[in-house]
Design a protein around this motif. Structure first.
Motif, short mmCIF file in Angstrom:
data_model
loop_
_atom_site.label_atom_id
_atom_site.label_comp_id
_atom_site.label_asym_id
_atom_site.label_seq_id
_atom_site.Cartn_x
_atom_site.Cartn_y
_atom_site.Cartn_z
N GLY A 122 0.79 -1.23 0.00
CA GLY A 122 0.00 0.00 0.00
C GLY A 122 0.81 1.27 0.00
O GLY A 122 0.28 2.35 0.26
N VAL A 123 2.10 1.16 -0.31
CA VAL A 123 2.98 2.33 -0.31
C VAL A 123 3.17 2.80 -1.75
O VAL A 123 3.61 2.03 -2.61
N GLU A 124 2.83 4.05 -2.02
CA GLU A 124 3.04 4.61 -3.35
C GLU A 124 4.50 5.04 -3.48
O GLU A 124 5.02 5.76 -2.61
N ILE A 125 5.14 4.59 -4.54
CA ILE A 125 6.55 4.92 -4.74
C ILE A 125 6.83 4.99 -6.24
O ILE A 125 6.30 4.19 -7.02
N SER A 126 7.62 5.94 -6.64
CA SER A 126 7.94 6.10 -8.06
C SER A 126 9.02 5.11 -8.47
O SER A 126 9.78 4.60 -7.64
N ASP A 127 9.11 4.85 -9.77
CA ASP A 127 10.16 3.97 -10.27
C ASP A 127 11.54 4.53 -9.95
O ASP A 127 12.45 3.77 -9.59
N GLU A 128 11.70 5.84 -10.07
CA GLU A 128 13.00 6.45 -9.79
C GLU A 128 13.39 6.26 -8.33
O GLU A 128 14.56 6.01 -8.00
N ALA A 129 12.40 6.36 -7.44
CA ALA A 129 12.69 6.17 -6.02
C ALA A 129 13.11 4.73 -5.73
O ALA A 129 13.96 4.49 -4.87
N VAL A 130 12.54 3.78 -6.46
CA VAL A 130 12.94 2.37 -6.28
C VAL A 130 14.37 2.17 -6.75
O VAL A 130 15.17 1.50 -6.09
N LEU A 166 16.58 3.51 -4.13
CA LEU A 166 16.62 2.59 -3.00
C LEU A 166 17.56 1.42 -3.28
O LEU A 166 18.36 1.03 -2.41
N MET A 167 17.49 0.87 -4.48
CA MET A 167 18.36 -0.25 -4.85
C MET A 167 19.83 0.17 -4.79
O MET A 167 20.68 -0.57 -4.26
N LYS A 168 20.13 1.32 -5.34
CA LYS A 168 21.51 1.80 -5.35
C LYS A 168 22.02 2.02 -3.93
O LYS A 168 23.14 1.64 -3.57
N LEU A 207 20.71 -8.85 -2.98
CA LEU A 207 20.05 -9.15 -4.26
C LEU A 207 20.51 -8.17 -5.34
O LEU A 207 20.77 -8.57 -6.48
N VAL A 208 20.61 -6.90 -4.99
CA VAL A 208 21.05 -5.89 -5.95
C VAL A 208 22.49 -6.16 -6.40
O VAL A 208 22.79 -6.20 -7.59
N VAL A 209 23.40 -6.33 -5.43
CA VAL A 209 24.80 -6.56 -5.77
C VAL A 209 24.97 -7.89 -6.51
O VAL A 209 25.74 -7.98 -7.48
N GLY A 210 24.24 -8.92 -6.10
CA GLY A 210 24.32 -10.21 -6.78
C GLY A 210 23.85 -10.13 -8.22
O GLY A 210 24.42 -10.77 -9.11
N THR A 211 22.80 -9.35 -8.45
CA THR A 211 22.29 -9.19 -9.82
C THR A 211 23.31 -8.47 -10.70
O THR A 211 23.58 -8.89 -11.83
N ILE A 212 23.90 -7.41 -10.19
CA ILE A 212 24.90 -6.67 -10.97
C ILE A 212 26.12 -7.54 -11.23
O ILE A 212 26.65 -7.57 -12.35
N ASP A 213 26.56 -8.27 -10.21
CA ASP A 213 27.69 -9.18 -10.41
C ASP A 213 27.34 -10.26 -11.44
O ASP A 213 28.20 -10.67 -12.23
N GLY A 214 26.10 -10.72 -11.43
CA GLY A 214 25.68 -11.72 -12.41
C GLY A 214 25.71 -11.19 -13.83
O GLY A 214 26.12 -11.89 -14.77
N ILE A 215 25.29 -9.93 -14.00
CA ILE A 215 25.33 -9.30 -15.32
C ILE A 215 26.77 -9.20 -15.82
O ILE A 215 27.07 -9.55 -16.96
#
Length: 450
Positions: free
Chosen positions: A300-308, A311-313, A357-365
């Motif tokens: 139920g939290v409104e959040i923009s794509d840019e904010a996500v 957050l990931m970074k 998850l973020v770091v693992g995804t970037i390392d996987g790429i």
């Protein structure tokens, strides 16, 4: 006079303007290149008429006299045209998967392999036409087909062009980069009873013709080769890593022996590029973004794509531990195996976190690209630096850190709006005699620092 590079990408059409007299690149201008809905669940299509209009709109913004135009951008896909050269179908892009649709119990990729022994990746042009024939999807008024780069080049010079640079012909499939010819068995099977004459190979830096205003237009060049030409000055000792929707690593060599996991691509008559290409890079990161956004929004939290993305970074930088999670980022398959899928492994009780998850995804790429380098060990061992390009490496330091972790080499981030567009502009300058190839490499070294 200025030299224009037009990069027809998957998401944007970008114009790069090179002013050699002033020794500068003007800020790139871009227009969106949206997906075109055909109603087919397996289709990934775009509108060639809209692309042409966007190109003419961009060119209309140039007030200086234009010396040359070179078109580059996405390859592999096809569109059909009539006798006048006007498109009579959508552009079926490199992401299109019609070749995987079964007809009479077998998909077109497998059938072509059984008939000819050629296993063409999904999205390659000859395979797309083969699939369209089997799906009864070839327009009745079509007199031929080509890629979007040949189409726009032809529209600029006012005729159907019969040649293209070998860098554009390879992605149609079954093209020999050494002899610059197509496999006759494949052409016969793909075209059937139709005339199997297809595009011929142009010479390096050859002109396709002139616009109605007398501007020289080269034959189109693939974005991979144009990007390498525009971003790398020391060809034998630099690896070009490109991270866009998909990912690529390109290594220059005069050696025609290329690992089976990579493609041997012709490079403007100067040698070859050994290229390892993935189907996802930025797209894999975007997939994880969608997953995280869905969790937040389901609460139920409104959040923009840019904010996500922010957050990931932030979480990746603050709390991501390299090597904690192993992420296989082949979420959309690979060029060799379109049916393989990604995975997350090495999950323990306490390491399934957002940062990991973020770091693992970037390392996987990055790891998927680094593996190609290991496959091409004889060429890769000569590499002394990585030149990285793409918005991901320019905007997100986590990608740069992953490059350092995996490659363990000095890394130059190409701070240019569009490397392929810049390379295309340089190719036009060489084609018209404004620069020699060594002079073009010197321009790259001074402007890019690579």
């Amino acid at each position: 006079m200025v030299h224009i590079g037009l990069d027809i990408g998957t998401t944007h059409i970008v114009m790069t303007v090179l002013d050699l007299e002033q020794g500068r690149l003007l800020p790139a201008i871009s227009l969106a290149n949206p997906q075109f809905q055909t109603g087919e669940p397996y289709a990934h299509a775009q509108d060639p008429h809209a692309i042409e209009q966007a190109v003419r709109t961009l060119l209309g913004t140039i007030s200086s006299p234009i010396a040359s135009i070179c078109v580059t951008g996405q390859v592999h896909g096809i569109l059909y045209h009539d006798a006048s050269g006007s498109a009579v179908s959508p552009l079926y892009t490199w992401l299109d998967r019609r070749a995987m649709e079964k007809v009479d119990g077998i998909d077109s990729q497998q059938l072509l392999y059984e008939k000819t022994g050629a296993l063409l990746p999904s999205g390659y042009g000859l395979l797309a036409h083969y699939a369209n024939r089997r799906l009864n999807n070839v327009p009745p008024h079509a007199t031929g087909f080509c890629g979007i780069l040949e189409y726009i080049t032809g529209r600029l010079v006012g005729c159907v062009i019969e040649k293209s640079d070998p860098s554009c012909l390879g992605p149609f499939g079954s093209f020999d980069p050494i002899t610059s010819t197509f496999d006759e068995r494949v052409l016969t099977e793909v075209f059937g009873t139709q005339e199997k004459r297809f595009l011929l190979a142009s010479k390096p830096f050859e002109l396709a013709g002139y616009t109605s205003d007398g501007v020289a237009v080269t034959y189109p060049v693939g974005d991979n080769q144009a990007g390498f030409f525009g971003l790398v000055s020391d060809w034998p000792h630099s690896a070009l890593v490109s991270m866009g929707t998909s990912g690529q690593i390109s290594l220059f060599s005069t050696n025609t022996q290329c690992p089976s996991s990579m493609e041997l691509r012709p490079f403007l008559g100067q040698g070859y590029l050994h290229v390892g290409a993935t189907l996802t890079a930025g797209k894999a990161y975007e997939t994880v973004h969608h997953f995280i956004a869905s969790i937040i929004r389901s609460a139920g939290v409104e959040i923009s794509d840019e904010a996500v993305f922010d957050l990931m970074k932030r979480e990746g930088s603050a709390n991501g531990i390299p090597g904690s999670l192993t992420v296989d980022t082949r979420f959309n398959g690979s060029r060799k195996n379109p049916n393989v899928r990604g995975a997350i492994s090495s999950i323990q009780m306490d390491n399934l976190t957002l940062g990991n998850l973020v770091v693992g995804t970037i390392d996987g790429i990055v790891a998927e690209l680094y593996q190609f380098g290991l496959d091409s060990r004889q060429v890769f061992q000569q590499i002394e630096r990585v030149v990285a390009t793409g918005s991901s490496v320019r905007k997100n330091p986590l990608f740069v850190e992953a490059l350092h972790r995996n490659f363990k080499l000095p890394t130059t981030i190409a701070q240019v709006d569009d490397g392929a567009g810049f390379g295309a502009a340089l190719i036009g300058a060489v084609a018209t005699g404004a620069l020699s190839i060594p002079q073009a490499k010197s321009v790259v070294g001074s402007m890019i620092g690579s």
